[in-house]
Write an enzyme that holds these catalytic residues in place. Structure first.
Site, PDB file in Angstrom:
ATOM      1  NE  ARG A  82      -2.362  -1.296   3.543  1.00 30.42           N
ATOM      2  CZ  ARG A  82      -1.765  -0.557   4.459  1.00 30.42           C
ATOM      3  NH1 ARG A  82      -1.750   0.747   4.361  1.00 30.42           N
ATOM      4  NH2 ARG A  82      -1.214  -1.114   5.514  1.00 30.42           N
ATOM      5  CE1 TYR A 210       0.226  -5.752  -1.793  1.00 28.77           C
ATOM      6  CE2 TYR A 210      -0.926  -3.814  -0.970  1.00 28.77           C
ATOM      7  CZ  TYR A 210      -0.392  -5.070  -0.761  1.00 28.77           C
ATOM      8  OH  TYR A 210      -0.496  -5.659   0.470  1.00 28.77           O
ATOM      9  CE  LYS A 219      -6.341  -3.458   4.362  1.00 25.62           C
ATOM     10  NZ  LYS A 219      -6.597  -3.921   5.735  1.00 25.62           N
ATOM     11  CG  HIS A 239      -7.186  -2.828  10.020  1.00 29.89           C
ATOM     12  ND1 HIS A 239      -5.868  -2.455  10.151  1.00 29.89           N
ATOM     13  CD2 HIS A 239      -7.199  -3.797   9.081  1.00 29.89           C
ATOM     14  CE1 HIS A 239      -5.122  -3.161   9.321  1.00 29.89           C
ATOM     15  NE2 HIS A 239      -5.906  -3.995   8.673  1.00 29.89           N
ATOM     16  CB  SER A 261      -0.975  -3.910   7.780  1.00 31.82           C
ATOM     17  OG  SER A 261      -2.019  -2.995   7.578  1.00 31.82           O
ATOM     18  CB  CYS A 263       0.430  -6.965  13.739  1.00 33.58           C
ATOM     19  SG  CYS A 263       1.551  -5.592  13.511  1.00 33.58           S
ATOM     20  CG  ASP A 288      -7.745  -7.008   6.811  1.00 37.32           C
ATOM     21  OD1 ASP A 288      -6.850  -6.735   7.635  1.00 37.32           O
ATOM     22  OD2 ASP A 288      -7.921  -6.346   5.770  1.00 37.32           O
ATOM     23  NE  ARG A 380      -0.094  -8.567   2.032  1.00 38.71           N
ATOM     24  CZ  ARG A 380      -0.831  -7.964   2.968  1.00 38.71           C
ATOM     25  NH1 ARG A 380      -2.006  -8.441   3.312  1.00 38.71           N
ATOM     26  NH2 ARG A 380      -0.379  -6.898   3.589  1.00 38.71           N
TER      27      ARG A 380
END
Ligand code: OXD
Ligand code: MN
Length: 597
Positions: A82, A210, A219, A239, A261, A263, A288, A380
């Site tokens: 991002r 991306y 997002k 989030h 993000s 974590c 998420d 990813r």
């Protein structure tokens, strides 16, 4: 020309929605695609588009015996995360976006991006992707339509959202849908913008391929526009993962947890309890994003608006997350991982021996021992949630699940103890508001720097952060049965940089304490920061192979560290100016006085 375009759009379209047709025609007149394809979400479409993507090199088929239905995508190396510095909230007034967002005046943004979009789809196909965030027919659900020139985006959107004809049918003639426009453009970082227009329910994204920048439901809609709508309509877009924890007695408690993000939200949402926890079960509702609103019985209900997982690959293995390993065994799109000679995928932290030779994420030969990573740190997987062996039966429930506990967790190598419970809702909002976390590879920029990341929403809040925190405080009035709020930190380290707490499955021990607290089953001990597990009747450490000193270090509260922490919190609150909520400033003063100055 425009009239011809509009007629052509209407002729091919599987809808008569006048607003949608007019908007698609307008965007097509600007971007000038060679053809327009309305996506129906069918299996035949998936097959056709996958074949096309293989043919044009967007996807590389993996070994179909080892990984059926799986493909590898390599992005442009300049486009792997991002881009927060190129992400804008475009509101008429700068103050509405607030000091933590980049701002652009809407007309200026439409003009600037309009120039980039002008003719950008010449020679390309415009795909019209109707999608829903949330189960079809749920009162939580929002509809979006993304126009994109990327087949990779379409194939990802069909995993991450409910997508296709059924969504158009649900939309009918309504004009209540998010208008998303995306073009990969020439993937030039100097011509890359992700712009949100909350007042117009519109998103324009140019110059990236991306996921977080281009899968506009995720997002952009579910968090940035979602948080704006949540404030207008009295709900929360967060989030957060959502999980259900079921005890051996069959009692299920639902928990939502915010972590920044990369974590470990996916790992926590799919956790397998350690062997001492016979009969306990964790089930994933989401990994998420959580949309939460008060329910008719006075509790806070949450849905996961997504239908798939866009997870970080490196570090995933049969020890850290066996359920994720099963999830990505089939029908998964991998982005920027390494390729083995026999057509399988590899990444740093995968089980087994490191292969002698690989093709790295950029398609270059790679040898064991190389100083460079074979997989990109932010590589990813995109996998359907239905692949998850521990998917909750409630993940499609239109009413969502009742949330009993909210957890805030940052990545902190010091200062923040393993777990604490807030004294009350306002104090809990303070804990969320003052979260700090060390940055990760999920966003472009330096990794490992502590930054304030309130509720893990710093990159995702679509309006003024001060107003957002006030909205959290105000929600107290509309939730008669408030969830209890907790703070955790799995990432504290000793002076040699070794993690003090084992994490992963053992986080069940902390979760059990949280569940027991929610149901009022264990006593607790008050500290300056909040309530913590008692030495007796506290965390269940049975069978845990960790030195007692490490546990006491992981749970310790060091006043000098907290004095430094308070200073950094002050800088953050100052940034919010007059919009820093009074109630949170008061919480800070109370903590300061408890710390003695
Ligand atoms: C994500 C992120 O991809 O937070 O979920 O970056
Ligand atoms: Mn995320």
């Amino acid at each position: 020309m425009a009239t011809t375009q509009a007629a052509a759009v209407a002729q091919n379209a599987p809808t008569k929605n006048p607003t949608l047709l007019a908007w698609v025609a307008k965007m097509a007149a600007m971007t000038q695609p060679d053809r327009i394809v309305w996506c129906d979400g069918s299996e035949a479409e998936k097959k056709r588009m996958t074949e096309e993507a293989v043919k044009d090199g967007t996807l590389i088929p993996l070994n179909q015996e080892k990984r059926p239905g799986c493909y590898l995508h390599r992005s442009n190396p300049n486009d792997v995360a991002r881009v927060e510095h190129l992400t804008f909230i475009c509101t008429p007034n700068k103050t509405d976006a607030g000091p933590t967002n980049n701002w652009m005046e809407p007309d200026e943004a439409y003009t600037k991006l309009g120039q980039l979009f002008e003719g950008c789809m010449k020679g390309r196909t415009m795909y019209v992707v109707p999608y829903a965030m949330g189960p079809l027919g749920s009162p939580f659900t929002k509809i979006g339509v993304e126009l994109t020139d990327s087949n990779y985006v379409v194939l990802n959107m069909r995993i991450m959202t409910r997508m296709g004809k059924a969504v158009l049918d649900l939309l009918g003639d309504s004009d209540d849908f998010n208008r998303g426009l995306h073009s990969t453009g020439d993937v030039n970082p100097d011509r890359r913008y992700i712009c949100h227009f909350p007042q117009d329910n519109t998103i324009w994204s140019f110059g990236s391929g991306y996921g977080g920048n281009v899968l506009l439901g995720k997002k952009c809609l579910a968090l940035r526009i979602g948080s704006y709508l949540g404030r207008e309509e009295g709900w929360l877009a967060e989030h957060m993962l959502i999980l259900g924890v079921t005890s051996p007695q069959g009692e299920t408690t639902y928990v939502a947890a915010a972590f920044p993000s990369a974590c470990g939200k996916t790992n926590f949402a799919m956790l397998i309890p350690p062997k001492e926890y016979k009969g306990w079960k964790i089930e994933t509702v989401g990994d998420d994003i959580a949309w939460m609103r008060p329910g008719p019985d006075g509790r806070l209900y949450a849905i996961n608006p997504e239908a798939g997982y866009f997870g970080v690959v490196p570090g995933t293995n049969y020890k850290t997350n066996p359920n994720a390993m099963e999830t990505i065994a089939k029908d998964t799109l991998f982005t920027n991982v390494a390729l083995t000679p026999d057509g399988d995928v590899w990444w740093e932290g995968k089980d087994g021996e490191v292969p002698e030779e690989l093709t790295d994420w950029q398609g270059r030969p790679w040898k064991k021992g190389s100083a460079e990573k074979a997989a990109h740190p932010n590589s990813r997987f995109t996998a359907p949630m239905t692949n998850n062996p521990v998917l909750s039966g409630k993940s499609n429930d239109p009413m969502g699940v009742p949330i009993s506990a909210i957890i805030f967790g940052g990545r902190r190598s010091n200062t923040v103890p393993l777990v604490l419970q807030a004294f009350n809702w306002t104090h809990g909002v303070f804990l969320g508001a003052t979260m700090g976390s060390e940055t990760t590879a999920a966003a472009t920029g330096k990794v490992g720097v502590v930054r304030r990341d309130p509720m893990a929403m710093l990159p995702f809040c679509g309006y003024h952060m001060g107003d957002y925190l006030q909205h959290w405080l105000d929600m107290q009035k509309s939730i008669p049965q408030l969830p209890k709020i907790f703070q955790v930190n799995w990432f504290r380290q000793d002076k040699n940089g070794k993690f003090l707490w084992p994490g992963y499955g053992d986080n069940m021990r902390v979760l059990e304490w949280i569940v027991n607290r929610v149901h009022g089953r264990v006593p607790t001990q008050e500290t300056l920061l909040g309530w913590v597990p008692r030495q007796d009747q506290g965390l269940n450490l049975q069978g845990l192979d960790v030195a007692p000193e490490s546990i006491s270090e992981a749970t310790s509260i060091k006043e000098d560290e907290w004095k430094t922490e308070l200073k950094s919190q002050e800088v953050f609150f100052e940034q919010l100016g007059t919009k820093a909520p009074e109630a949170l400033m008061l919480q800070r003063k109370l903590l300061m006085s408890r710390l003695g100055g």
